[in-house]
Design a protein around this motif. Sequence first.
Motif, PDB file in Angstrom:
ATOM      1  N   UNK A   1      89.034  25.049 -78.374  1.00 34.31           N
ATOM      2  CA  UNK A   1      87.398  25.000 -78.132  1.00 34.31           C
ATOM      3  C   UNK A   1      87.113  24.834 -76.528  1.00 34.31           C
ATOM      4  N   UNK A   2      87.797  24.471 -75.578  1.00 33.65           N
ATOM      5  CA  UNK A   2      87.647  24.341 -74.335  1.00 33.65           C
ATOM      6  C   UNK A   2      87.852  25.629 -73.622  1.00 33.65           C
ATOM      7  N   UNK A   3      88.755  26.292 -74.218  1.00 38.05           N
ATOM      8  CA  UNK A   3      89.325  27.418 -73.644  1.00 38.05           C
ATOM      9  C   UNK A   3      88.318  28.564 -73.706  1.00 38.05           C
ATOM     10  N   UNK A   4      87.708  28.353 -74.944  1.00 40.88           N
ATOM     11  CA  UNK A   4      86.574  29.373 -74.962  1.00 40.88           C
ATOM     12  C   UNK A   4      85.342  29.164 -74.258  1.00 40.88           C
ATOM     13  N   UNK A   5      85.031  27.814 -73.950  1.00 41.55           N
ATOM     14  CA  UNK A   5      83.846  27.578 -72.974  1.00 41.55           C
ATOM     15  C   UNK A   5      84.356  27.947 -71.697  1.00 41.55           C
ATOM     16  N   UNK A   6      85.463  27.713 -71.223  1.00 38.10           N
ATOM     17  CA  UNK A   6      86.162  28.073 -70.025  1.00 38.10           C
ATOM     18  C   UNK A   6      86.001  29.735 -69.617  1.00 38.10           C
ATOM     19  N   UNK A   7      86.237  30.396 -70.778  1.00 38.34           N
ATOM     20  CA  UNK A   7      86.031  31.985 -70.523  1.00 38.34           C
ATOM     21  C   UNK A   7      84.761  32.169 -70.003  1.00 38.34           C
TER      22      UNK A   7
ATOM     23  N   UNK B   1      70.564  30.042 -61.627  1.00 38.48           N
ATOM     24  CA  UNK B   1      71.642  29.748 -61.084  1.00 38.48           C
ATOM     25  C   UNK B   1      71.859  28.015 -61.389  1.00 38.48           C
ATOM     26  N   UNK B   2      70.951  27.288 -61.304  1.00 39.53           N
ATOM     27  CA  UNK B   2      71.131  25.808 -61.657  1.00 39.53           C
ATOM     28  C   UNK B   2      70.888  25.633 -63.249  1.00 39.53           C
ATOM     29  N   UNK B   3      69.976  25.970 -63.691  1.00 33.73           N
ATOM     30  CA  UNK B   3      69.396  25.850 -65.023  1.00 33.73           C
ATOM     31  C   UNK B   3      70.890  26.178 -66.080  1.00 33.73           C
ATOM     32  N   UNK B   4      71.460  27.404 -65.644  1.00 30.87           N
ATOM     33  CA  UNK B   4      72.576  27.622 -66.590  1.00 30.87           C
ATOM     34  C   UNK B   4      73.823  26.909 -66.412  1.00 30.87           C
ATOM     35  N   UNK B   5      73.862  26.532 -65.218  1.00 25.73           N
ATOM     36  CA  UNK B   5      75.026  25.753 -64.757  1.00 25.73           C
ATOM     37  C   UNK B   5      74.714  23.872 -65.327  1.00 25.73           C
ATOM     38  N   UNK B   6      73.682  23.593 -65.432  1.00 25.28           N
ATOM     39  CA  UNK B   6      73.499  22.411 -66.270  1.00 25.28           C
ATOM     40  C   UNK B   6      73.614  22.733 -67.498  1.00 25.28           C
ATOM     41  N   UNK B   7      73.204  23.505 -68.079  1.00 24.37           N
ATOM     42  CA  UNK B   7      73.530  24.064 -69.639  1.00 24.37           C
ATOM     43  C   UNK B   7      74.772  24.142 -69.947  1.00 24.37           C
ATOM     44  N   UNK B   8      75.642  24.670 -69.144  1.00 27.82           N
ATOM     45  CA  UNK B   8      77.167  24.524 -69.278  1.00 27.82           C
ATOM     46  C   UNK B   8      77.629  23.119 -69.319  1.00 27.82           C
ATOM     47  N   UNK B   9      77.291  22.310 -68.306  1.00 29.23           N
ATOM     48  CA  UNK B   9      77.630  21.068 -68.260  1.00 29.23           C
ATOM     49  C   UNK B   9      77.393  20.360 -69.672  1.00 29.23           C
ATOM     50  N   UNK B  10      76.106  20.570 -69.967  1.00 32.40           N
ATOM     51  CA  UNK B  10      75.625  19.895 -71.140  1.00 32.40           C
ATOM     52  C   UNK B  10      76.573  20.464 -72.544  1.00 32.40           C
ATOM     53  N   UNK B  11      76.929  21.676 -72.479  1.00 31.77           N
ATOM     54  CA  UNK B  11      77.654  22.244 -73.429  1.00 31.77           C
ATOM     55  C   UNK B  11      79.265  21.597 -73.469  1.00 31.77           C
ATOM     56  N   UNK B  12      79.728  21.308 -72.181  1.00 32.64           N
ATOM     57  CA  UNK B  12      80.983  20.487 -72.085  1.00 32.64           C
ATOM     58  C   UNK B  12      80.938  19.128 -72.791  1.00 32.64           C
ATOM     59  N   UNK B  13      79.796  18.449 -72.579  1.00 37.65           N
ATOM     60  CA  UNK B  13      79.669  17.090 -73.116  1.00 37.65           C
ATOM     61  C   UNK B  13      79.551  17.394 -74.922  1.00 37.65           C
ATOM     62  N   UNK B  14      78.611  18.443 -75.264  1.00 39.97           N
ATOM     63  CA  UNK B  14      78.775  18.425 -76.642  1.00 39.97           C
ATOM     64  C   UNK B  14      79.849  18.933 -77.422  1.00 39.97           C
ATOM     65  N   UNK B  15      80.676  19.784 -76.839  1.00 40.79           N
ATOM     66  CA  UNK B  15      81.849  20.332 -77.258  1.00 40.79           C
ATOM     67  C   UNK B  15      82.931  19.196 -77.288  1.00 40.79           C
ATOM     68  N   UNK B  16      83.160  18.612 -76.249  1.00 41.18           N
ATOM     69  CA  UNK B  16      83.700  17.318 -76.034  1.00 41.18           C
ATOM     70  C   UNK B  16      83.564  16.170 -77.197  1.00 41.18           C
ATOM     71  N   UNK B  17      82.412  16.040 -77.331  1.00 40.00           N
ATOM     72  CA  UNK B  17      82.021  15.035 -78.585  1.00 40.00           C
ATOM     73  C   UNK B  17      82.266  15.653 -79.974  1.00 40.00           C
ATOM     74  N   UNK B  18      81.969  16.925 -80.070  1.00 41.96           N
ATOM     75  CA  UNK B  18      82.303  17.542 -81.402  1.00 41.96           C
ATOM     76  C   UNK B  18      83.868  17.498 -81.542  1.00 41.96           C
TER      77      UNK B  18
END
Length: 70
Positions: free
Chosen positions: A47-53, A16-33
């Motif tokens: 890019x964010x649409x793909x992550x949002x799906x 639950x919380x590990x995957x949610x934290x990983x998603x937030x980290x991916x938001x940061x990485x994708x935004x930075x990229x």
Amino acid sequence: MIFGFTEEQLAGFFLTYGVAAFILFMVFIIGHLAWQSKAGKFGTFVIFLGLGVGFLGFVAKFIIQWWLEK
């Protein structure tokens, strides 16, 4: 038992919380990229649409699981 928790409790917590934290980290990485590559507004949106799906699938899993257990 690990630290007083069963394996099932630990797995549930980290799924639950590990995957949610990983998603937030991916938001940061994708935004930075997107910012570094100067993707533009539309490219960043795609890019964010793909992550949002993927995030919607994660949330839908919990909603469906809650509905089936109800």
